[in-house]
Design an enzyme around this catalytic site. Structure first.
Site, short mmCIF file in Angstrom:
data_model
loop_
_atom_site.label_atom_id
_atom_site.label_comp_id
_atom_site.label_asym_id
_atom_site.label_seq_id
_atom_site.Cartn_x
_atom_site.Cartn_y
_atom_site.Cartn_z
N GLU B 280 16.84 -29.28 -21.06
CA GLU B 280 18.36 -29.21 -20.82
C GLU B 280 18.43 -27.47 -20.17
OE1 GLU B 280 21.26 -31.18 -23.29
OE2 GLU B 280 20.96 -29.37 -23.91
N GLU B 283 18.00 -27.71 -16.85
CA GLU B 283 19.24 -27.93 -15.83
C GLU B 283 19.39 -26.88 -15.47
OE1 GLU B 283 21.07 -31.88 -17.78
OE2 GLU B 283 22.43 -31.85 -16.18
N CYS B 300 23.27 -34.15 -27.01
CA CYS B 300 23.03 -34.71 -27.65
C CYS B 300 23.86 -35.70 -28.82
CB CYS B 300 22.41 -33.40 -28.83
SG CYS B 300 21.49 -31.93 -27.33
N SER B 320 25.16 -32.18 -19.21
CA SER B 320 23.86 -32.35 -19.09
C SER B 320 23.67 -33.63 -19.09
CB SER B 320 23.67 -31.72 -19.96
OG SER B 320 21.33 -32.79 -20.22
N LYS B 359 24.77 -43.32 -33.65
CA LYS B 359 23.48 -43.22 -32.82
C LYS B 359 23.24 -44.90 -33.92
CE LYS B 359 21.71 -38.70 -32.17
NZ LYS B 359 21.68 -38.04 -30.37
N GLU B 362 24.16 -45.70 -29.92
CA GLU B 362 23.77 -45.20 -28.71
C GLU B 362 22.27 -45.87 -28.39
OE1 GLU B 362 21.75 -41.79 -29.36
OE2 GLU B 362 21.99 -40.88 -27.75
N GLU B 367 21.28 -47.96 -20.21
CA GLU B 367 20.71 -46.96 -19.40
C GLU B 367 20.00 -46.68 -20.49
OE1 GLU B 367 24.05 -47.63 -20.78
OE2 GLU B 367 24.88 -45.52 -21.37
N CYS B 505 25.44 -32.36 -36.92
CA CYS B 505 24.59 -33.44 -38.12
C CYS B 505 24.38 -33.16 -38.86
CB CYS B 505 23.35 -33.60 -37.13
SG CYS B 505 23.69 -33.42 -35.27
#
Lengths: 164, 580
Positions: B280, B283, B300, B320, B359, B362, B367, B505
């Site tokens: 990241e 990037e 994230c 990102s 999550k 996710e 993908e 989190c």
């Protein structure tokens, strides 16, 4: 688990234009949702998901909030009204004289739930409070026609007159 | 601060003006029962559990909304108050699905606790119960309206704090229920799976989709090489499930417990956090130097990602392209590690222990896979891990402190650890980006401006002769506000960190449940974050690019950050979704 809309939405561009102008008039005002819902129901006759979504987007409120308000107030309807609006009186006098059986018979014949509309848009069904015709109990109405002192066995013959 | 004097049960106290009777009583050491009240979230006075007597008042008043006034005299323990509360509670219980023994929230339920504290030994009313189907379609959240007491804490959290608005109160009277528009499932609407509704539910109406059986089955399967990884925030809260004080880090005991549960390898997602910073950070530097899309926004938090896809689809290019750390780790485990260990990736089963319910969703995204294998096979929340430890009969508090497994190093860096708190990803990224751009190793590593629980934080750092402007938002209501300001030009920044949950989190939807009472006394976000910042301070390495195992994986396998191989394993794309 979602309730599928039985009747396809047939809103026109003109109706959408009208709704958008109503939304524009009320946007930003406190308590805008209820007056917008009232006028939307006047425009479309009922408040299907397509109309509620336009209102949610337009007023920038969650769709869940719009739906919450629509289901809270009995004057808002999620379903369109049919060409023939059937109302079965469930007031006390009619109920003790067996209007519950009449309602069940209508539901069975038309394969219809209370507050629903048949897929062809012909019949919609409501369970009403006392309509003031207790002398004729049990009573049900189809548009302006009143049918009194009947039994469930009379129902098929009466409906047949409108089904043709 | 202006103070107001009042008497509660004859005791004279002085509290800040604007306090409620409930807050005043708490400072005086008096507990008033509540159900619908939740500090900072829900203050509606609707459940009537907190009734008190006010001298000269006409009727009993709800303490959670009654403001203090000079000379006010309050009584919290009169026969009338006790009777009213008990009757109210019995009425709430009269149509409740009282299968406490098999309820997810058995022994951790505010309703059950109240019944105990108020001495309800008999329920004099038998109410008619509505029977609801349990909504189990979402991969993250299960809603069981049979347990719902209509307190609306979840609605207020979802609508007002997170500004998601996936649920609301539907119908009226006895038919009232909390649901999605048109009775859709949580899995079919714009719910982002953050699980904050679960975190604030006083009873068992909301829970995560339990996947512990899948993990037990994998552990018992001799053909599976079962690998576990744990997110930074888990170690800051797991101890609470075993009676430890909030904010006690339990990294070593957690690693020991996982080994005793039978996992073949115990890895630390912090390593992947370091890897995320490499990708990241690179990037960000490339976007700044090559005129790429700015501001770049961190990726994230899967709750935030789905929120962006529904509500800001025009900003997907700002995200990102980095996968979230545990997904990166899954991809690395099923490629680099599989090669090194000589194991067929098909036989590797990756379990992620996360503070997060999003999550779970996710991990199922198509993908997020490589060569037809999902990067991560199953996600468990901190709560589910605690359940497994209890089921296995492991005496957690007596465990020795153990380390994580090679080949990814026994310890990650402090940068990886602070990923679990709001501002942590930003701080970790700055530590690395500043060093790279300045071509040196800065001794200053703590960036206080991005720490703390303020909703939106703005800061700037000098690096490589440039000013990098940064913004941090936590909680989706704050994220929405920040992005609207970015869109309008009111805020101009280069880099944004967003975490979906308030506080980040550490306060994720998969963390141990904290009762409304405890939320009055302490700020979960700050207490748990302390555990992470302490661990950061005590680690020898505090910058991601200093992690020797990170250097090694680039040398041996990935090449350099942003390489073709890194892209195919560690990066992803996003999908514009319908607003509702």
């Amino acid at each position: 688990m979602a309730k599928e809309a039985v009747i396809p939405f047939k809103g026109t561009a003109q109706q959408e234009e009208q709704l958008k102008s109503v939304i524009a008039q009320h946007k930003g005002q406190e308590g805008a949702l209820i007056p917008v819902l009232h006028q939307a129901q006047e425009i479309y006759g009922y408040l299907p998901i397509e109309v509620q979504t336009m209102i949610a987007d337009g007023l920038e409120v969650p769709l869940a909030e719009v739906y919450g308000v629509v289901t809270f107030y009995t004057q808002f309807s999620l379903n369109p009204k049919g060409e023939y609006k059937i109302g079965v009186c469930l007031g006390t006098a009619c109920y003790v004289k067996g209007s519950g059986d009449i309602l069940e018979k209508i539901k069975e014949i038309l394969n219809l739930e209370v507050d629903g509309c048949t897929p062809d848009g012909k019949f919609s069904l409501e369970a009403t409070r006392c309509i003031g015709a207790c002398g004729l109990a049990p009573v049900f109405t189809i548009n302006e026609d009143v049918y009194g002192r009947i039994t469930a066995d009379d129902v098929p013959g009466i409906l047949a007159k409108y089904q043709g | 601060m202006e103070m107001v004097n009042l008497k509660i049960n004859g005791q004279e106290i002085s509290v800040p003006a604007g306090s409620t009777v409930l807050e005043a009583a708490r400072t005086a050491g008096i507990d008033i029962p509540t159900l619908c009240y939740l500090k900072d979230v829900s203050q509606t006075g609707s459940c009537r559990m907190c009734l008190v007597e006010i001298k000269g008042g006409r009727a009993l008043q709800a303490a959670c909304v009654y403001p203090v006034a000079e000379g006010l005299e309050v009584y919290t323990n009169t026969p009338a108050v006790r009777n009213a509360r008990k009757v109210t509670l019995e009425l709430i219980l009269s149509n409740h699905d009282r299968k406490c023994l098999t309820c997810e929230r058995n022994r951790n339920c505010e309703l059950q606790t109240l019944a105990d504290e108020l001495g309800v030994t008999e329920i004099h009313y038998e109410g008619v119960r509505n029977e609801y189907d349990v909504d189990e379609i979402s991969p993250s959240i299960v809603r069981d309206n049979n347990k719902c007491i209509l307190c609306r804490r979840c609605v207020n959290m979802c609508k007002n704090i997170q500004t998601v608005g996936a649920i609301d109160t539907m119908e009226r009277g006895f038919k009232t229920k909390v649901a999605c528009a048109f009775d859709k499932s949580l899995g079919e609407v714009s719910c982002v799976n953050c699980g904050q509704c679960i975190a604030v539910c006083p009873v068992g109406a909301l829970r995560e989709k339990d996947a512990t059986d899948d993990v037990w089955a994998a552990l018992a399967n001799p053909d599976k090489h079962v690998v576990v990884q744990t997110a930074p925030a888990v170690r800051a809260a797991l101890g609470e499930e075993f009676g430890m004080e909030m904010g006690t880090p339990c990294t070593g005991k957690m690693a020991a417990a996982l080994r005793r549960l039978g996992f073949d390898k115990v890895f630390d997602t912090d390593f992947a956090a370091d890897l995320t910073i490499m990708e990241e950070g690179t990037e960000l530097i490339q976007r700044i130097q090559n005129g790429g899309k700015l501001p770049m926004i961190t990726s994230c938090s899967p709750g935030w990602i789905k929120f962006c896809e529904h509500n800001f689809p025009e900003m997907l290019d700002n995200l990102s392209s980095c996968k979230s750390p545990h997904e990166m780790y899954g991809a690395v485990i099923k490629s680099y590690y599989a090669e090194k260990a000589g194991i067929n990736p098909k036989d590797i089963y990756v379990v992620s222990i996360m503070p997060c319910t999003a999550k779970k969703y996710e991990a199922q995204r198509e993908e997020l896979s490589v060569n037809g294998l999902q990067d991560v096979d199953v996600v468990l929340t901190t709560r589910e891990l605690a359940k497994m430890i209890k089921q296995a009969g492991i005496r957690f508090n007596l465990l020795p402190d153990e380390k994580f497994d090679d080949p990814f190093g026994e310890d990650a860096t402090g940068a990886g650890v602070i990923f679990g708190a709001t501002g942590g990803v930003m701080e970790a990224a700055i530590r690395t980006v500043a060093d790279i751009l300045d071509g040196t190793s800065h001794s200053e590593v703590e960036y206080e401006a991005v720490r703390g629980v303020e909703g939106i934080k703005i800061a700037s750092v000098q690096a490589g002769g440039k000013t990098i402007r940064a913004a941090v938002a936590h909680g989706l209501g704050n994220a929405r506000e920040l992005l609207n300001k970015v869109k309008s030009g009111e805020v101009e920044v280069d880099f944004i960190e967003i975490m979906g949950c308030p506080g980040g989190c550490v306060n994720g939807g998969g963390q141990p449940i904290v009762s409304a009472k405890d939320r009055m006394d302490k700020d979960i976000r700050t207490e748990r974050a302390k555990a992470l910042y302490t661990e950061d301070k005590n680690l020898p390495l505090r910058k991601s690019h200093d992690n020797p195992y990170i250097k090694k994986i680039y040398e041996e396998y990935l090449g350099e950050p942003g390489s073709h191989k890194a892209h195919s394993l560690l990066h992803t794309h996003y999908i514009a979704r319908d607003k509702h």
